[in-house]
Design an enzyme around this catalytic site. Structure first.
Site, PDB file in Angstrom:
ATOM      1  N   LYS A 203       0.868  -1.179   0.000  1.00 54.08           N
ATOM      2  CA  LYS A 203       0.000   0.000   0.000  1.00 54.08           C
ATOM      3  C   LYS A 203       0.903   1.226   0.000  1.00 54.08           C
ATOM      4  CE  LYS A 203      -3.773   2.329   2.439  1.00 54.08           C
ATOM      5  NZ  LYS A 203      -4.648   2.333   3.634  1.00 54.08           N
ATOM      6  N   ARG A 213     -10.343  10.368   1.126  1.00 49.78           N
ATOM      7  CA  ARG A 213     -10.315  11.070   2.417  1.00 49.78           C
ATOM      8  C   ARG A 213     -11.646  11.776   2.658  1.00 49.78           C
ATOM      9  NH1 ARG A 213      -4.370  11.807   2.343  1.00 49.78           N
ATOM     10  NH2 ARG A 213      -3.751   9.611   2.431  1.00 49.78           N
ATOM     11  N   ARG A 224       1.168  10.014   5.847  1.00 52.21           N
ATOM     12  CA  ARG A 224       1.345   8.625   6.296  1.00 52.21           C
ATOM     13  C   ARG A 224       2.628   8.017   5.739  1.00 52.21           C
ATOM     14  NH1 ARG A 224      -4.842   8.075   5.068  1.00 52.21           N
ATOM     15  NH2 ARG A 224      -5.713   8.449   7.139  1.00 52.21           N
ATOM     16  N   GLU A 240       7.748  -6.993   1.990  1.00 50.91           N
ATOM     17  CA  GLU A 240       6.458  -6.966   2.683  1.00 50.91           C
ATOM     18  C   GLU A 240       5.636  -8.209   2.343  1.00 50.91           C
ATOM     19  OE1 GLU A 240       5.317  -4.882   4.878  1.00 50.91           O
ATOM     20  OE2 GLU A 240       6.258  -2.919   4.605  1.00 50.91           O
ATOM     21  N   LYS A 255      -2.088  -1.699  -3.783  1.00 51.59           N
ATOM     22  CA  LYS A 255      -2.929  -0.496  -3.789  1.00 51.59           C
ATOM     23  C   LYS A 255      -2.026   0.724  -3.829  1.00 51.59           C
ATOM     24  CE  LYS A 255      -6.461   1.855  -0.974  1.00 51.59           C
ATOM     25  NZ  LYS A 255      -7.238   1.838   0.272  1.00 51.59           N
ATOM     26  N   SER A 281      -9.790   5.674  -5.343  1.00 53.98           N
ATOM     27  CA  SER A 281     -10.679   6.806  -5.585  1.00 53.98           C
ATOM     28  C   SER A 281     -10.149   7.777  -6.626  1.00 53.98           C
ATOM     29  CB  SER A 281     -10.933   7.551  -4.271  1.00 53.98           C
ATOM     30  OG  SER A 281      -9.708   8.022  -3.705  1.00 53.98           O
ATOM     31  N   TYR A 320     -15.017   0.883  -7.607  1.00 57.18           N
ATOM     32  CA  TYR A 320     -16.296   1.524  -7.308  1.00 57.18           C
ATOM     33  C   TYR A 320     -17.304   1.324  -8.431  1.00 57.18           C
ATOM     34  CZ  TYR A 320     -13.455   3.544  -3.651  1.00 57.18           C
ATOM     35  OH  TYR A 320     -12.613   3.682  -2.577  1.00 57.18           O
TER      36      TYR A 320
END
Length: 329
Positions: A203, A213, A224, A240, A255, A281, A320
């Site tokens: 990610k 957000r 982040r 990871e 992602k 998004s 979506y």
């Protein structure tokens, strides 16, 4: 040039001559069962709340979320990923609404499960950012930094309450070191051995999260970058990946999707577990905005983007457009 023919002898265009021919030789095909619908449910609203940066996407009420789940089942969509949006007054430094059995996400899980049962794979976002007043994915230490190990304790609690609510899959998205192992242990120790873990393995810290957000009513202060991955790195994703698999991940995710197709392809080539990609998004918003301007053909662009993600190696795609595309397929 030969006596019996003319250059070129090999003509790949022969396999592109008609729609039927192109369908027959297509190397990759989208299917409704490839698709997972991310959905937001917001506490304390009586009508769905449109998300301005994501035309056509809303923060659902509990009633409209159940309806969306039924529509997804009817379209053949495989799963739904639920995100809870609590009332602002319930946010605090520890994100306690995220572990409240009666918190909005846990309520939504129970209600969707009651509505569709096992006809839809019910997935839940396992992260604290929706529930903290500072907007970070974990609890903070005295110096304002995200405390990895203290956050893992909260994730273990979240896993238990989400599993108690009836979720099929938990999806830890916070990118804390050791999160998959802690969550797997918490599930197993509380009698939830059959609940799967979809690891957000790679990610990235991305500019494309902006509309999300708004969707979750984020209270983020700062960024982040200390826990999400640097967009410059690929080897780090493979490290990871190895850790997540060692800790017991049943499925893994990359992602965002389109800016990281190389990462997705590398991950897909390396594993024997299902691989997901999240068309986020910002990817959604760009296509919708360009289509609204008349600059691109919306429907063709959506299918092309999703096919590219599938071609790169995704077994499952969070999008979506899941229900809309599944109906069309």
């Amino acid at each position: 040039m030969t006596k019996y023919g003319s250059f070129p002898g090999a003509r790949p265009r022969r396999l592109r001559t008609t729609p039927a021919m192109r369908r027959m030789v297509a190397e990759h095909r989208l299917h409704p069962a490839d698709l997972i619908l991310p959905a937001f449910v917001r506490e304390g609203i009586g009508e769905p709340a449109p998300i301005s940066a994501m035309p056509g996407v809303v923060q659902h009420t509990r009633d409209t979320l159940r309806k969306a789940a039924v529509e997804a089942v009817d379209a053949g969509v495989a799963g739904i990923m639920l995100f809870g949006v609590p009332e602002d007054a319930k946010k605090d430094a520890a994100g306690t609404a995220g572990t409240d059995p009666d918190g909005i996400l846990q309520v939504a899980i129970r209600e969707v499960k009651a509505e569709v049962g096992d006809d839809l794979v019910i997935m839940s976002d396992l992260c604290l950012d929706e529930y903290t007043d500072h907007g970070h994915c974990g609890v903070l230490d005295a110096e304002g930094r995200v405390d990895n190990d203290a956050t893992l304790e909260r994730y273990a609690e979240m896993a238990q309450v989400q599993a108690d609510a009836g979720v099929h899959v938990v999806a830890p998205s916070g990118m804390m070191d050791g999160q998959v192992g802690v969550i797997r242990d918490a599930l197993d120790q509380t009698g939830h051995e059959d609940v799967s873990v979809l690891a957000y393995t790679a990610k990235y810290s991305s500019a494309f999260y902006g509309p999300f957000r708004e969707a979750i009513g984020s209270s983020l202060q700062g960024d982040r970058k200390t826990y999400q991955q640097d967009p410059a790195n690929l080897r780090e994703s493979m490290r990871e990946l190895a850790l997540d698999l060692e800790e017991g991940a049943d499925m893994v995710m990359v992602k965002p999707a389109l800016p990281y197709l190389d990462v997705l392809a590398k991950v897909a080539d390396a594993v024997d577990v299902p691989v997901a990609a999240y068309q986020i998004s910002g990817e959604y918003a760009m296509i919708e905005a360009a289509a609204e301007k008349g600059w691109i053909d919306r429907d063709k662009a959506i299918l092309e983007a999703l096919t590219g993600i599938k071609r790169a190696g995704a077994d499952m795609i969070l999008t979506y457009w899941a229900t809309e595309v599944a109906r069309g397929l």
